[in-house]
Design a protein around this motif. Sequence first.
Motif, mmCIF file in Angstrom:
data_model
loop_
_atom_site.group_PDB
_atom_site.id
_atom_site.type_symbol
_atom_site.label_atom_id
_atom_site.label_comp_id
_atom_site.label_asym_id
_atom_site.label_seq_id
_atom_site.Cartn_x
_atom_site.Cartn_y
_atom_site.Cartn_z
ATOM 1 N N CYS A 110 31.442 -16.386 25.805
ATOM 2 C CA CYS A 110 32.647 -16.502 24.976
ATOM 3 C C CYS A 110 33.196 -15.112 24.623
ATOM 4 C CB CYS A 110 32.359 -17.297 23.704
ATOM 5 S SG CYS A 110 32.145 -19.068 23.989
ATOM 6 N N ARG A 114 36.914 -13.756 25.550
ATOM 7 C CA ARG A 114 37.877 -13.298 24.527
ATOM 8 C C ARG A 114 38.375 -11.898 24.846
ATOM 9 N NH1 ARG A 114 34.223 -15.769 20.940
ATOM 10 N NH2 ARG A 114 33.330 -13.757 20.372
ATOM 11 N N GLU A 122 37.954 -15.907 17.212
ATOM 12 C CA GLU A 122 37.558 -17.240 17.686
ATOM 13 C C GLU A 122 38.649 -18.278 17.424
ATOM 14 O OE1 GLU A 122 35.343 -15.468 15.430
ATOM 15 O OE2 GLU A 122 34.830 -14.460 17.291
ATOM 16 N N GLN A 125 40.627 -18.356 20.350
ATOM 17 C CA GLN A 125 39.863 -19.077 21.382
ATOM 18 C C GLN A 125 39.996 -20.594 21.167
ATOM 19 O OE1 GLN A 125 35.696 -18.018 21.521
ATOM 20 N NE2 GLN A 125 35.344 -19.200 23.385
#
Length: 312
Positions: A110, A114, A122, A125
Amino acid sequence: HEGMYTREELKELVAYCAERGIEVIPEIDVPGHNEALAAAYPEFFCFPDHNTKVSTTGGVGLYLVCPQKPEVWKFYAAVFKELKDIFPSKIVHLGGDEAPTELWEKCPLCRQARAKASMRDEQEQMRDFFARMTSLLAKNGQTPQFWYEGNAGIYHPGETVYAWRQDQARQSIDKTKKAGLNLIMASNEYCYLDFPQIQGQYNWGWMQTTTLRKCYELDPAFGKSPQETGHIRGVHAAAWAEHLPDLNHLLYRVYPRAMAIAEAGWSPMNVRSWDNFRRKVADHRAFVLKRFNYDLERTKENEPPFRWENKK
Ligand SMILES: [Zn+2]
């Protein structure tokens, strides 16, 4: 955590509702609230834990599926396809609520994603994750809905969100309008029908008592003008079942409060009358008790805190 519906049972339910003018909208909560998925497919998650067990109580889990794993997308494509076969509705509720992003923050895959996409955090995301989910649904001609979590920026213009958190309901009206979203009002202090409805009723240590009168006082616009609230599409009453032992108890909690929420959806504040509403509820009482074969004595025996193992 106990039992499931078969595909045939669900189809029967959908048909039963359709005959009565009710559309059933399924919900597949993503990327969190999916402990059963974590138990069955630990490899879908940022940090696979092969010891995950399906929880037997309600609550918020830390597990979110990892958007960087291609098998996750294959899985949801298959789920949505199967869902479409059962539910003809053009809407799929994707939840999106109570999804703490701590593990996304730590996950190497992750983090890499990103950085590559120049995402600030996040939440960006999450926005990207929802967009990908939405495009999966679009392949089946379906659109998503979400539980509103305070950050209108993670949804996309034209989408529909439900305001459910008491502390965010009022401000959600302005924020969602600005973001071009549709809003459904489900603020829990008026709209959660699993909450106790009589003072002194057991509340599991956290539910607030939501009397019939409190439900009836729901103003979905929270006093704002028609110009400010044209994007509010309606009201929604939730009856979460983790603390409702059986159908009898569900009805005990849902009625007569569901009638109050219904009237809040139909009637502007200036034509509402508590006295008139009470009269109508009295008229409906016999009908409801008889129609649902409702057993008040049995409900009293089953008054919380019941234990699941006693319910059979
Ligand atoms: Zn991850």
